[in-house]
Design a protein around this motif. Structure first.
Motif, PDB file in Angstrom:
ATOM      1  N   PHE A  51      26.437  24.292  -0.768  1.00 42.61           N
ATOM      2  CA  PHE A  51      27.189  23.163  -1.318  1.00 42.61           C
ATOM      3  C   PHE A  51      27.069  23.027  -2.836  1.00 42.61           C
ATOM      4  CE2 PHE A  51      23.152  21.381   0.258  1.00 42.61           C
ATOM      5  CZ  PHE A  51      22.652  20.778  -0.890  1.00 42.61           C
ATOM      6  N   SER A  71      23.167   9.405  -7.123  1.00 39.76           N
ATOM      7  CA  SER A  71      24.535   9.123  -6.682  1.00 39.76           C
ATOM      8  C   SER A  71      24.468   8.373  -5.364  1.00 39.76           C
ATOM      9  CB  SER A  71      25.325  10.413  -6.514  1.00 39.76           C
ATOM     10  OG  SER A  71      24.817  11.176  -5.446  1.00 39.76           O
ATOM     11  N   SER A  73      25.434   7.389  -1.716  1.00 39.26           N
ATOM     12  CA  SER A  73      26.037   8.099  -0.600  1.00 39.26           C
ATOM     13  C   SER A  73      27.086   7.226   0.068  1.00 39.26           C
ATOM     14  CB  SER A  73      24.962   8.496   0.400  1.00 39.26           C
ATOM     15  OG  SER A  73      24.620   7.418   1.220  1.00 39.26           O
ATOM     16  N   CYS A 130      26.111  18.476   5.936  1.00 37.13           N
ATOM     17  CA  CYS A 130      27.292  18.746   5.129  1.00 37.13           C
ATOM     18  C   CYS A 130      28.548  18.551   5.981  1.00 37.13           C
ATOM     19  CB  CYS A 130      27.211  20.190   4.636  1.00 37.13           C
ATOM     20  SG  CYS A 130      28.444  20.674   3.441  1.00 37.13           S
ATOM     21  N   THR A 136      31.227  19.224   1.478  1.00 41.44           N
ATOM     22  CA  THR A 136      30.370  18.417   0.611  1.00 41.44           C
ATOM     23  C   THR A 136      29.254  17.812   1.454  1.00 41.44           C
ATOM     24  OG1 THR A 136      31.735  16.461   0.981  1.00 41.44           O
ATOM     25  CG2 THR A 136      32.251  17.801  -0.963  1.00 41.44           C
ATOM     26  N   LEU A 137      28.209  17.399   0.785  1.00 43.52           N
ATOM     27  CA  LEU A 137      27.112  16.755   1.496  1.00 43.52           C
ATOM     28  C   LEU A 137      27.583  15.470   2.152  1.00 43.52           C
ATOM     29  CD1 LEU A 137      24.032  17.162  -0.842  1.00 43.52           C
ATOM     30  CD2 LEU A 137      24.505  18.321   1.293  1.00 43.52           C
ATOM     31  N   SER A 140      24.176  11.875  -0.453  1.00 44.67           N
ATOM     32  CA  SER A 140      24.141  12.013  -1.911  1.00 44.67           C
ATOM     33  C   SER A 140      24.595  13.410  -2.332  1.00 44.67           C
ATOM     34  CB  SER A 140      22.727  11.768  -2.414  1.00 44.67           C
ATOM     35  OG  SER A 140      21.878  12.799  -1.957  1.00 44.67           O
ATOM     36  N   THR A 141      25.165  13.461  -3.508  1.00 42.84           N
ATOM     37  CA  THR A 141      25.586  14.733  -4.072  1.00 42.84           C
ATOM     38  C   THR A 141      24.758  14.984  -5.320  1.00 42.84           C
ATOM     39  OG1 THR A 141      27.817  14.349  -3.260  1.00 42.84           O
ATOM     40  CG2 THR A 141      27.561  16.007  -4.984  1.00 42.84           C
ATOM     41  N   SER A 150      18.223  14.458  -3.474  1.00 41.36           N
ATOM     42  CA  SER A 150      18.590  14.756  -2.081  1.00 41.36           C
ATOM     43  C   SER A 150      17.351  14.860  -1.189  1.00 41.36           C
ATOM     44  CB  SER A 150      19.398  16.054  -2.008  1.00 41.36           C
ATOM     45  OG  SER A 150      20.633  15.889  -2.676  1.00 41.36           O
TER      46      SER A 150
END
Length: 184
Positions: A51, A71, A73, A130, A136-137, A140-141, A150
């Motif tokens: 990812f 970030s 989620s 993912c 994408t995760l 959180s990214t 993460s």
């Protein structure tokens, strides 16, 4: 006496966390699954290389700790993320939560939390949920090529049973868990 990560290194094989399995129950309880995700979402658990746009050599646990690393989620509440963000103001305190400054070659990382004042080591593998559609995760990214956020998020999820339980933690509980400082 060696740490859990050192012990796994002696075994010379990849660590797969059986206590926090790679399935939907580690994400949210079944009966609540559709409340959190609209439509039919399929998750798979993947390593960071799947990812992140980086090779495994370029992916780090820490690079430059910054509030922009945090970030929010899609399902987790903002209070625990506020604690993570506040800790970026004190990088040394954040670094002390992790037992190492990098992920081991066997895919392990561990953090030390304080549960009711008692140190508890949370051992983690290097797989993250993912979304198969978006690649994408699920949560959180990571910013840049850093994974500390993460892993910290995954450790809280493991400690409390699944990712959705992060939403139930208050600021005070978060600060006590990560700093052992009384909070109100």
């Amino acid at each position: 006496r060696c740490s859990n990560i050192e012990y796994l290194g002696y075994q010379k094989k990849e660590f797969i966390d059986e206590e926090f399995p790679h399935d939907n129950l580690s994400i949210v309880p079944d009966e609540q699954f559709m409340e959190y995700f609209e439509g039919s979402v399929t998750f798979t658990w993947v390593k960071p290389e799947a990812f992140m746009n980086a090779s495994s050599e370029d992916i780090k646990l820490f690079d430059k700790i910054d509030v922009n690393d945090v970030s929010k989620s899609p399902i987790a509440g903002c209070e625990m993320y506020s604690v993570f963000a506040a800790l970026t103001e004190f990088p040394q305190r954040l670094l002390r939560i992790f037992t190492t400054n990098d992920v081991s070659q066997y895919g392990t990382c561990s953090v030390n939390f304080l549960v009711c004042g008692v140190p508890v080591e949370i051992l983690l593998d290097s797989y993250f949920p993912c979304n198969l559609e978006t690649k994408t995760l699920a949560f959180s990214t990571p910013r840049e090529n850093e994974l500390w956020f993460s892993y910290l998020e995954k450790a809280v999820a493991k400690l409390f049973g699944d990712y959705s339980n992060i939403d139930n933690l208050s600021l005070a509980e978060g600060f006590e868990l990560l700093t052992n400082m009384p909070s109100a």
